[in-house]
Design a protein around this motif. Sequence first.
Motif, PDB file in Angstrom:
ATOM      1  N   LEU A 173      12.340  43.140  68.529  1.00 44.64           N
ATOM      2  CA  LEU A 173      11.919  43.007  69.914  1.00 44.64           C
ATOM      3  C   LEU A 173      10.872  41.902  70.083  1.00 44.64           C
ATOM      4  O   LEU A 173      10.853  41.219  71.113  1.00 44.64           O
ATOM      5  CB  LEU A 173      11.377  44.338  70.440  1.00 44.64           C
ATOM      6  N   MET A 183      22.149  46.718  67.909  1.00 47.60           N
ATOM      7  CA  MET A 183      21.422  46.475  69.162  1.00 47.60           C
ATOM      8  C   MET A 183      22.267  46.872  70.364  1.00 47.60           C
ATOM      9  O   MET A 183      21.781  47.492  71.305  1.00 47.60           O
ATOM     10  CB  MET A 183      21.023  45.000  69.281  1.00 47.60           C
ATOM     11  N   ARG A 184      23.548  46.526  70.335  1.00 47.89           N
ATOM     12  CA  ARG A 184      24.442  46.853  71.448  1.00 47.89           C
ATOM     13  C   ARG A 184      24.570  48.360  71.612  1.00 47.89           C
ATOM     14  O   ARG A 184      24.504  48.889  72.724  1.00 47.89           O
ATOM     15  CB  ARG A 184      25.812  46.214  71.221  1.00 47.89           C
ATOM     16  N   PHE A 191      21.333  49.751  73.027  1.00 52.13           N
ATOM     17  CA  PHE A 191      21.198  49.377  74.431  1.00 52.13           C
ATOM     18  C   PHE A 191      22.080  50.247  75.317  1.00 52.13           C
ATOM     19  O   PHE A 191      21.621  50.798  76.325  1.00 52.13           O
ATOM     20  CB  PHE A 191      21.545  47.899  74.631  1.00 52.13           C
ATOM     21  N   ALA A 236      20.636  53.797  75.306  1.00 53.43           N
ATOM     22  CA  ALA A 236      19.347  53.890  75.992  1.00 53.43           C
ATOM     23  C   ALA A 236      19.503  53.769  77.499  1.00 53.43           C
ATOM     24  O   ALA A 236      18.771  54.408  78.255  1.00 53.43           O
ATOM     25  CB  ALA A 236      18.397  52.819  75.472  1.00 53.43           C
ATOM     26  N   THR A 237      20.454  52.983  77.948  1.00 50.72           N
ATOM     27  CA  THR A 237      20.617  52.794  79.389  1.00 50.72           C
ATOM     28  C   THR A 237      21.338  53.957  80.062  1.00 50.72           C
ATOM     29  O   THR A 237      21.534  53.937  81.269  1.00 50.72           O
ATOM     30  CB  THR A 237      21.359  51.475  79.699  1.00 50.72           C
TER      31      THR A 237
END
Length: 73
Positions: A70, A40-41, A44, A47-48
């Motif tokens: 999600l 997940m990290r 994230f 994606a950012t």
Amino acid sequence: MTEEKADEVPLDSLCRSKGRNAPCVILAEIGFEALGEIEMRKLFVSATRATMKLFLVMSEGAAGVMLARLAEG
């Protein structure tokens, strides 16, 4: 770090993308059977990096796992 020209497409790994932004980010060949905190990290952070568009290319199994995670909140 080298400067990129307007007609070039830079390719980076997840680890090298930290701290760098791009108008469009494509995360390809995403495949996992479980989506833990580390995965997940990484997703994230990657994606950012996108400032305008983000594309995720993943297996059906990975998409199901991600949607379930999600939905958990």
